[in-house]
Design an enzyme around this catalytic site. Structure first.
Site, mmCIF file in Angstrom:
data_model
loop_
_atom_site.group_PDB
_atom_site.id
_atom_site.type_symbol
_atom_site.label_atom_id
_atom_site.label_comp_id
_atom_site.label_asym_id
_atom_site.label_seq_id
_atom_site.Cartn_x
_atom_site.Cartn_y
_atom_site.Cartn_z
ATOM 1 N N ASN A 6 13.463 -67.473 27.768
ATOM 2 C CA ASN A 6 13.362 -66.796 26.653
ATOM 3 C C ASN A 6 14.532 -65.794 26.622
ATOM 4 O OD1 ASN A 6 13.046 -65.615 24.191
ATOM 5 N ND2 ASN A 6 10.844 -65.243 24.410
ATOM 6 N N LYS A 13 14.139 -63.685 30.180
ATOM 7 C CA LYS A 13 12.883 -63.852 30.542
ATOM 8 C C LYS A 13 12.854 -65.206 31.030
ATOM 9 C CE LYS A 13 10.690 -60.727 27.388
ATOM 10 N NZ LYS A 13 10.075 -60.984 26.187
ATOM 11 N N ARG A 89 13.192 -71.145 24.732
ATOM 12 C CA ARG A 89 12.559 -70.775 23.394
ATOM 13 C C ARG A 89 13.703 -70.318 22.363
ATOM 14 N NH1 ARG A 89 8.220 -66.233 22.300
ATOM 15 N NH2 ARG A 89 8.166 -66.446 20.170
ATOM 16 N N HIS A 178 7.099 -67.828 15.131
ATOM 17 C CA HIS A 178 6.081 -67.866 15.949
ATOM 18 C C HIS A 178 5.091 -69.311 15.885
ATOM 19 C CE1 HIS A 178 5.142 -63.397 15.410
ATOM 20 N NE2 HIS A 178 5.544 -63.437 16.384
ATOM 21 N N GLY A 208 0.697 -59.550 17.346
ATOM 22 C CA GLY A 208 1.466 -58.994 18.726
ATOM 23 C C GLY A 208 2.281 -57.981 18.202
ATOM 24 N N GLY A 210 5.172 -58.383 17.288
ATOM 25 C CA GLY A 210 5.628 -59.013 16.044
ATOM 26 C C GLY A 210 4.383 -59.781 15.482
ATOM 27 N N ARG A 239 8.328 -53.203 12.681
ATOM 28 C CA ARG A 239 8.772 -53.669 11.444
ATOM 29 C C ARG A 239 7.862 -53.352 10.108
ATOM 30 N NH1 ARG A 239 9.214 -59.432 13.985
ATOM 31 N NH2 ARG A 239 10.066 -58.781 15.867
ATOM 32 N N ARG A 283 -2.625 -49.851 21.052
ATOM 33 C CA ARG A 283 -3.632 -48.943 21.685
ATOM 34 C C ARG A 283 -3.320 -47.673 21.656
ATOM 35 N NH1 ARG A 283 -2.334 -52.835 27.038
ATOM 36 N NH2 ARG A 283 -0.083 -52.597 25.683
ATOM 37 N N ILE A 331 -2.813 -58.236 20.213
ATOM 38 C CA ILE A 331 -3.804 -57.488 19.204
ATOM 39 C C ILE A 331 -4.764 -58.467 18.937
ATOM 40 C CG2 ILE A 331 -4.273 -56.052 17.244
ATOM 41 C CD1 ILE A 331 -1.178 -55.335 17.425
ATOM 42 N N GLY A 332 -4.636 -59.641 18.485
ATOM 43 C CA GLY A 332 -5.468 -60.377 18.002
ATOM 44 C C GLY A 332 -6.507 -60.879 19.090
ATOM 45 N N GLU A 333 -6.091 -61.166 20.478
ATOM 46 C CA GLU A 333 -6.764 -61.501 21.545
ATOM 47 C C GLU A 333 -7.650 -60.344 22.216
ATOM 48 O OE1 GLU A 333 -4.624 -63.374 24.483
ATOM 49 O OE2 GLU A 333 -3.477 -64.532 22.818
ATOM 50 N N ASN A 334 -6.838 -59.065 21.952
ATOM 51 C CA ASN A 334 -7.711 -57.903 22.970
ATOM 52 C C ASN A 334 -8.495 -57.212 22.044
ATOM 53 O OD1 ASN A 334 -6.750 -59.119 25.458
ATOM 54 N ND2 ASN A 334 -4.775 -58.576 24.774
ATOM 55 N N GLU A 384 2.543 -69.676 24.834
ATOM 56 C CA GLU A 384 3.870 -70.364 24.289
ATOM 57 C C GLU A 384 4.650 -70.946 25.352
ATOM 58 O OE1 GLU A 384 4.034 -66.271 22.733
ATOM 59 O OE2 GLU A 384 5.094 -67.217 20.794
#
Ligand code: ADP
Length: 398
Positions: A6, A13, A89, A178, A208, A210, A239, A283, A331-334, A384
């Site tokens: 990426n 990355k 990616r 995404h 996340g 984003g 954003r 957080r 955020i969605g997972e944690n 991903e």
């Protein structure tokens, strides 16, 4: 092995997968080469050990060579030829790309043509592709696009109410992002629910830094909250998401700034950060809100409401017929609180959360709705890089 990349204009990355068991690729290491063209640093996380080396990385080719050298120093590979494919990616594939592609001159031209739609992302990807072409000339290069999954969105969902000519001539339309994550989650949910992907309707919240939401109809993207660019839709870390477009002209006059610096503010200084004046990191915002910071509390309320508003819109577009609502990404997972607050703001859907499962840590996925909930709700880990790795496998000889 397969290397997933990426790349940005000053960073690459990477994540390396071992594909000896092709049905179950395993991540071996991950890292980043950063500050390319400035000075240079390579950070690698391998066998739970972090290494960091400073070295001059004057361009992407230097960086790729240095990454491979580090792999050899760490004895992850003996020889470059062990890397059979590289999966890139790519943020924007425009209207021409609806699936992963082997990279050739035509695909590179498409990525270059879409630089105007993704000026911060596509140029770095192109530089990385060209670097890997030179350094690993035997490997298969595969491009996976964030926009590809959304090419199934029907025109009435992707068209803006701007002059039609803007769409025809300048390609102004919703593209959505995404997509690699949404495709991964859709395939994962087909397995979890033991249903044919073609018969699957989902509302997926990728939350996340984003963040976006996708309505999946019959296994395909039907609508999504991001637009021409990843600035639209939900409130994100930095954003703004959806706003009245006239705010730009108004604030340009107030601040005596041009449209470019205002768009930068909307991308980098807005969202949770701008509203809370605390942080872009969820957080930190939660902890400030717990300490009675009223701006942080307000930012969170708006954040949850915007997600709920999109869910209700997509629930309606799917005519109330969907198999699950899924929360994924950082955020969605944690964050159990986000899931509870969003569901509380959807009284019409009659959602009921199982508090124990919602709080419980999960590996892969967990159903968090209770048996009395009208719709199933899941938290599912997205991956991903694994999705890109699996796509690359399709291009390798059996
Ligand atoms: P990116 O879009 O950069 O890939 P991620 O998917 O890693 O982002 O998500 C980053 C976000 O997830 C940050 O706002 C971070 O605060 C949030 N996050 C991660 N872990 C938790 C947690 N346990 N509780 C709340 N938020 C979390």
């Amino acid at each position: 092995m397969i290397l997933i990349v990426n790349a940005g204009s000053s960073s690459i990355k990477f994540k390396l997968f071992d594909i000896h068991d092709i049905n179950n690729p395993s991540a071996k290491l991950e890292g980043i080469a950063e500050r390319i063209g400035i000075d240079g640093k390579i950070k690698i996380n391998f066998n739970q050990q972090k290494t960091e080396t400073n070295q001059t990385l004057s361009n992407h080719k230097n960086a790729v060579e240095a990454i491979l050298k580090q792999f050899k120093i760490l004895k992850v590979i003996k020889n470059e030829n062990e890397i059979k494919a590289i999966g890139f990616r790519i943020v924007h594939g425009g209207v021409n790309i609806s699936q992963p592609c082997e990279i050739n001159e035509e695909i590179k031209a498409i990525i270059a043509d879409n630089v105007k739609l993704a000026p911060l992302h596509n140029p770095g990807a192109l530089m990385a592709i060209e670097a890997f072409e030179k350094v690993l000339s035997n490997a298969k290069l595969v491009a996976c696009f964030d926009t590809a999954f959304h090419q199934s969105i029907p025109i009435n969902n992707f068209l803006y109410a701007t002059p039609y000519l803007w769409y025809e001539k300048y390609r102004v339309r919703k593209y959505g992002f995404h997509g690699i994550s949404y495709e991964f989650i859709s395939q994962r949910m087909a397995k979890i629910l033991n249903k044919d992907l073609k018969n699957l309707n989902l509302i997926i919240c990728h939350l996340g830094n984003g963040a976006s939401i996708c309505a999946v109809k019959s296994g395909k993207s039907f609508n999504t909250s991001m637009g021409l660019t990843p600035l639209a839709g939900l409130i994100m870390g930095t954003r703004c998401g959806d706003i009245d477009p006239s705010i730009i002209e108004y604030m340009a006059k107030q601040l005596n700034q041009d449209v470019f610096s205002l768009t930068k503010i909307l991308n980098q200084e807005s969202g949770l950060l701008g509203m809370s004046e605390v942080s872009s990191d969820m957080r930190d915002v939660i902890s400030a809100a717990n300490n009675k910071n009223t701006k942080a509390q307000l930012a969170l309320e708006c954040y949850y409401q915007q997600i709920a508003d999109y869910i209700i819109k997509y629930a309606n577009q799917l005519e109330g017929s969907f198999d699950a609502i899924i929360f994924t990404a950082g955020i969605g997972e944690n964050d159990p609180l986000t899931r509870i607050k969003v569901c509380e703001k959807l009284p019409i859907l009659n959602l009921k959360i199982d508090n124990k499962n919602n709080e419980q840590s999960h590996n892969d996925y967990l159903k968090i709705s209770s048996s009395t909930s009208k719709y199933s709700i899941f938290k599912v880990s997205t991956n991903e890089e694994l999705m890109i790795c699996n796509q690359c496998l399709k291009f390798l000889p059996k």
